[in-house]
Design a protein around this motif. Sequence first.
Motif, short mmCIF file in Angstrom:
data_model
loop_
_atom_site.label_atom_id
_atom_site.label_comp_id
_atom_site.label_asym_id
_atom_site.label_seq_id
_atom_site.Cartn_x
_atom_site.Cartn_y
_atom_site.Cartn_z
N ASP A 36 0.85 -1.18 0.00
CA ASP A 36 0.00 0.00 0.00
C ASP A 36 0.89 1.24 0.00
OD1 ASP A 36 -2.83 0.83 0.01
OD2 ASP A 36 -2.31 1.82 1.89
N HIS A 84 -9.92 0.85 6.23
CA HIS A 84 -9.14 1.97 5.71
C HIS A 84 -8.79 2.87 6.88
CE1 HIS A 84 -8.26 5.68 3.41
NE2 HIS A 84 -7.88 4.83 2.48
N TRP A 85 -7.49 3.12 7.04
CA TRP A 85 -7.03 3.89 8.20
C TRP A 85 -7.71 5.26 8.27
CZ3 TRP A 85 -4.38 2.76 12.47
CH2 TRP A 85 -3.84 3.80 13.23
N ASP A 87 -10.57 6.31 6.87
CA ASP A 87 -12.01 6.25 7.05
C ASP A 87 -12.43 5.71 8.41
OD1 ASP A 87 -12.28 7.21 4.49
OD2 ASP A 87 -12.70 5.26 3.58
N SER A 168 -1.97 -2.62 -3.98
CA SER A 168 -3.23 -1.88 -4.01
C SER A 168 -3.31 -1.05 -5.28
CB SER A 168 -3.32 -0.97 -2.78
OG SER A 168 -4.54 -0.27 -2.76
N PRO A 207 -8.88 -3.04 -2.57
CA PRO A 207 -8.75 -3.57 -1.21
C PRO A 207 -9.80 -4.59 -0.82
CG PRO A 207 -9.60 -1.33 -1.17
CD PRO A 207 -9.18 -1.60 -2.59
N GLN A 214 -5.97 -4.66 3.03
CA GLN A 214 -6.55 -3.83 4.09
C GLN A 214 -5.60 -3.73 5.28
OE1 GLN A 214 -10.73 -4.96 4.84
NE2 GLN A 214 -10.65 -6.07 2.87
N ASP A 217 -2.90 -1.32 4.43
CA ASP A 217 -3.39 0.04 4.58
C ASP A 217 -3.24 0.52 6.03
OD1 ASP A 217 -5.51 2.23 3.27
OD2 ASP A 217 -5.81 1.90 5.41
N GLY A 221 -1.00 3.52 7.23
CA GLY A 221 -1.63 4.62 7.95
C GLY A 221 -0.88 4.99 9.21
#
Length: 280
Positions: A36, A84-85, A87, A168, A207, A214, A217, A221
């Motif tokens: 990612d 998702h980090w 979100d 990704s 993802p 994921q 990610d 993050g």
Amino acid sequence: MILLMPSHGVRFGSIDDRWKTPPALGRLPKVEVYVDEFGDRGFTTKSSPFFAMTAVMVPAESAPHMRVVAAGLRSEINTEKPLHWVDHFTPKPKHAFRRKLAADMVAAIPGAVVIYVVCEKRTLIASEHLRADQDLFYNYVTKLLLERVAYAARYWPGGSRLAIVALSSIRGTAATDSRNYLDAVRDYRKTDAPMRYIKWPPSWHGPDRFDGLQIADLYMGMMGTALSGSETDVACAAHLLAHRSQIRRGPNGQLLGWGIKMYGDAGALTRRAWWDLLAA
């Protein structure tokens, strides 16, 4: 050496006898690799100061554990969407528990090895062509990352592994163009890395296709959050520090050049208040 070829156009490689995995390597134990990225690829005044990529290497026998981690986190935060980090784990007070839980759970994936490439755009030495072509910049950084994946697979603790790599998908970048670039790196031997320890070709996916993307990610993050803090801020790296033992190290415990490749001024990392804690 930077391979300055266009990010589109002529196909330089294909799945043929040159890059088929030799039977001896195909029989090696596998390591799943998920990639990612963080930041944008631009060099304008509005661009992010950093662009970074991570490869999360999970030995095949630990892949079920990794998938349970991803499923457990989705259940805990009550979502069916890919993790998702930004979100799901943003720096809101109510998400503090989520962030710590995610950091602790990924840090416990058995045998996982993490590699980062961090680009500090202000100081990196690059041609105008590289700075002007965002796809070429992405492809070159991907090359730097996969070289380190290849070395990690070749010298995996307990014996060599064959790396199965999934990246990704990047909005606005054609996977076929990136594949062409990486094929050319191999065709023209523009690397000394043992790329034969990567099952060719690597592949790009959304993802939702793999839990491992994921999980990558989340790792990315955590590094991104650490890079976004000030140089004197230690707290911003709390979740990055939780998995410091998973970051690949050299024979003397060194991070730079092994688990972390710095493209640009290394001081952009080593001057940070949390660096000594990470490198310890």
